[in-house]
Motif scaffolding. Structure first.
Motif, mmCIF file in Angstrom:
data_model
loop_
_atom_site.group_PDB
_atom_site.id
_atom_site.type_symbol
_atom_site.label_atom_id
_atom_site.label_comp_id
_atom_site.label_asym_id
_atom_site.label_seq_id
_atom_site.Cartn_x
_atom_site.Cartn_y
_atom_site.Cartn_z
ATOM 1 N N ALA A 127 68.374 -1.580 -135.114
ATOM 2 C CA ALA A 127 68.068 -3.238 -134.755
ATOM 3 C C ALA A 127 67.810 -3.404 -133.033
ATOM 4 C CB ALA A 127 69.113 -3.998 -134.911
ATOM 5 N N VAL A 128 68.865 -2.474 -132.010
ATOM 6 C CA VAL A 128 68.168 -2.695 -130.724
ATOM 7 C C VAL A 128 67.517 -2.387 -130.546
ATOM 8 C CG1 VAL A 128 69.843 -1.496 -128.872
ATOM 9 C CG2 VAL A 128 71.318 -2.757 -129.825
ATOM 10 N N GLU A 129 66.954 -1.178 -130.920
ATOM 11 C CA GLU A 129 65.521 -0.804 -130.321
ATOM 12 C C GLU A 129 64.667 -1.972 -130.776
ATOM 13 O OE1 GLU A 129 62.486 1.538 -128.987
ATOM 14 O OE2 GLU A 129 64.593 1.725 -128.411
ATOM 15 N N SER A 130 64.546 -2.461 -132.314
ATOM 16 C CA SER A 130 63.990 -3.317 -133.099
ATOM 17 C C SER A 130 63.668 -4.912 -131.318
ATOM 18 C CB SER A 130 63.880 -4.022 -134.022
ATOM 19 O OG SER A 130 62.770 -4.521 -134.540
ATOM 20 N N VAL A 131 64.575 -5.024 -131.593
ATOM 21 C CA VAL A 131 64.654 -6.586 -130.599
ATOM 22 C C VAL A 131 64.036 -5.926 -128.816
ATOM 23 C CG1 VAL A 131 66.153 -7.521 -129.449
ATOM 24 C CG2 VAL A 131 66.552 -7.440 -131.954
ATOM 25 N N LEU A 132 64.213 -4.779 -129.004
ATOM 26 C CA LEU A 132 63.850 -4.407 -127.245
ATOM 27 C C LEU A 132 63.268 -4.620 -127.396
ATOM 28 C CD1 LEU A 132 66.662 -1.765 -125.963
ATOM 29 C CD2 LEU A 132 65.862 -4.649 -125.150
ATOM 30 N N THR B 293 77.621 -9.407 -132.763
ATOM 31 C CA THR B 293 77.381 -9.283 -130.766
ATOM 32 C C THR B 293 77.582 -7.956 -130.371
ATOM 33 O OG1 THR B 293 78.326 -11.401 -130.950
ATOM 34 C CG2 THR B 293 79.158 -9.982 -129.268
ATOM 35 N N VAL B 294 77.935 -7.134 -130.707
ATOM 36 C CA VAL B 294 77.853 -5.658 -129.934
ATOM 37 C C VAL B 294 75.946 -5.478 -130.362
ATOM 38 C CG1 VAL B 294 78.168 -3.341 -131.205
ATOM 39 C CG2 VAL B 294 79.656 -4.858 -131.588
ATOM 40 N N ILE B 295 75.701 -5.640 -131.240
ATOM 41 C CA ILE B 295 74.189 -5.322 -131.060
ATOM 42 C C ILE B 295 72.913 -6.208 -130.019
ATOM 43 C CG2 ILE B 295 71.648 -5.787 -132.301
ATOM 44 C CD1 ILE B 295 73.476 -5.374 -134.618
ATOM 45 N N LEU C 24 71.557 -6.509 -123.851
ATOM 46 C CA LEU C 24 71.234 -6.586 -123.029
ATOM 47 C C LEU C 24 72.077 -5.545 -122.086
ATOM 48 C CD1 LEU C 24 74.114 -9.416 -123.063
ATOM 49 C CD2 LEU C 24 71.447 -9.702 -122.635
ATOM 50 N N GLU C 25 72.222 -4.539 -122.608
ATOM 51 C CA GLU C 25 72.955 -3.141 -121.641
ATOM 52 C C GLU C 25 71.162 -2.723 -121.542
ATOM 53 O OE1 GLU C 25 75.732 -0.356 -123.134
ATOM 54 O OE2 GLU C 25 76.661 -1.789 -122.390
ATOM 55 N N GLY C 26 70.164 -2.784 -122.226
ATOM 56 C CA GLY C 26 68.849 -2.335 -122.884
ATOM 57 C C GLY C 26 68.104 -3.100 -121.410
ATOM 58 N N ILE C 27 68.508 -4.071 -120.954
ATOM 59 C CA ILE C 27 68.089 -4.829 -120.684
ATOM 60 C C ILE C 27 68.205 -4.447 -118.839
ATOM 61 C CG2 ILE C 27 66.595 -7.102 -119.289
ATOM 62 C CD1 ILE C 27 67.480 -8.340 -122.464
ATOM 63 N N TYR C 28 68.724 -4.859 -118.597
ATOM 64 C CA TYR C 28 69.864 -4.520 -117.595
ATOM 65 C C TYR C 28 69.761 -3.132 -117.093
ATOM 66 C CZ TYR C 28 70.939 -9.263 -117.693
ATOM 67 O OH TYR C 28 70.116 -10.853 -117.315
ATOM 68 N N LYS C 29 70.491 -2.041 -117.819
ATOM 69 C CA LYS C 29 70.041 -1.199 -117.259
ATOM 70 C C LYS C 29 68.951 0.570 -118.218
ATOM 71 C CE LYS C 29 74.471 -1.808 -115.601
ATOM 72 N NZ LYS C 29 74.600 -1.692 -114.117
#
Length: 302
Positions: free
Chosen positions: A12-17, A47-49, A54-59
């Motif tokens: 899900a994180v990868e798909s959202v990014l 919220t964890v996702i 957010l980490e993927g965006i900023y880091k």
């Protein structure tokens, strides 16, 4: 991240990014406005996702360059949700997201929202008579503010729209889809238009909606003529991870006491264990608390 993501969470994180990157590119290319909808059942760790996003965006990630200038505005329904969500993000990130860059919009008075910061606002704080407005609805000046909340958001959209992300938490709430409906405050932040104090609000370029029941949010975004990009976490995937349970298996241990009493006692113990497990999951992931229910199974006609 402090926590190890489940496979469905990583997906899900990868798909959202990916969808947020496409949305940003679309806005830069032709001012296309996009809504990315993250749908996940209660208990999936939304919220964890979002924290990992957010980490993927900023880091950045192994396949993505970071964007340290991104400004995030996170909208919730009330003050307590702000505090809870901030606590969940800081706990889940384990310090990778700087707590000093997470602010309440009421704490700042700048012409624009600052790059690299995450701001929280609850819609009650933006009501017509709020002290967050620099100019009151009657036209008088608020001598405690130079820049109002609506002004800061509008200026950020106009000047750094490609690096501005609105997150609408539980976005299905209050999102009217008919022209005759009174626009909610969150809807005005997202869709633009005349604010409740009479100023003009440009629409947010990119919106991320987070919800377990997204139908009204999707309808609202489609009615606003936004490009929709959907990311859905299936309940089956969450169940396979062990975070959601379908049933509790009770077995008789062959004790000398009445079988009914034995199984009832075991059921109560399993209920207590399940309740404790959900409490720990709620505290560690920030998801809504779940209270398991012990329901009797009745045999024969009632």
């Amino acid at each position: 991240m402090k926590f190890t993501l489940e496979p469905y969470q990583s997906t899900a994180v990868e798909s959202v990014l990916t969808n947020l990157a496409k949305a940003r590119a679309g806005y830069l290319d032709d001012r296309e406005r996009t809504a990315v909808g993250l749908t996940a059942p209660t208990g999936a760790g939304k919220t964890v996702i979002a924290t990992a996003v957010l980490e993927g965006i900023y880091k950045g990630t192994p396949s993505r360059t970071p964007n340290p200038n991104m400004t995030v505005l996170w909208i919730t329904d009330d003050r307590s949700l702000n505090a809870q969500t901030i606590s969940k993000i800081t706990q889940a990130s384990g310090g990778s997201i700087d707590i000093n860059r997470i602010r309440l919009i009421s704490e700042v008075d700048h012409r624009t929202l600052e790059p690299g910061h995450i701001y929280f606002v609850h819609i009650q704080a933006m009501q017509k008579n709020s002290t967050l407005h620099a100019v009151r609805p009657d036209g008088t000046q608020n001598d405690k503010r130079t820049h109002g909340a609506w002004d800061m958001i509008a200026n950020t959209v106009r000047e750094r729209g490609e690096d501005f992300l609105v997150i609408w938490d539980e976005a299905h709430r209050g999102s009217g889809t008919k022209n005759t409906d009174r626009k909610s405050i969150a809807g005005t932040i997202v869709g633009g238009g005349i604010t409740n104090i009479g100023t003009f609000q440009p629409p947010a370029p990119v919106v991320l909606g987070i919800s377990a029941t997204p139908d009204r949010f999707h309808a609202a975004m489609q009615a606003a003529d936004r490009t929709m990009r959907l990311v859905e976490v299936k309940a089956g995937d969450v169940r396979e991870s062990g975070l959601l349970k379908d049933r509790i298996l009770l077995r008789s241990l062959g004790e000398s006491q009445s079988a009914d009493n034995t199984m009832l006692a075991l059921a109560v113990e399993d209920l207590k264990s399940s309740d404790e497990a959900w409490r720990i999951h709620h505290e560690s992931t920030g998801d809504r608390p779940v209270e398991p229910l012990l329901a009797p199974l009745i045999h024969g006609p009632v």
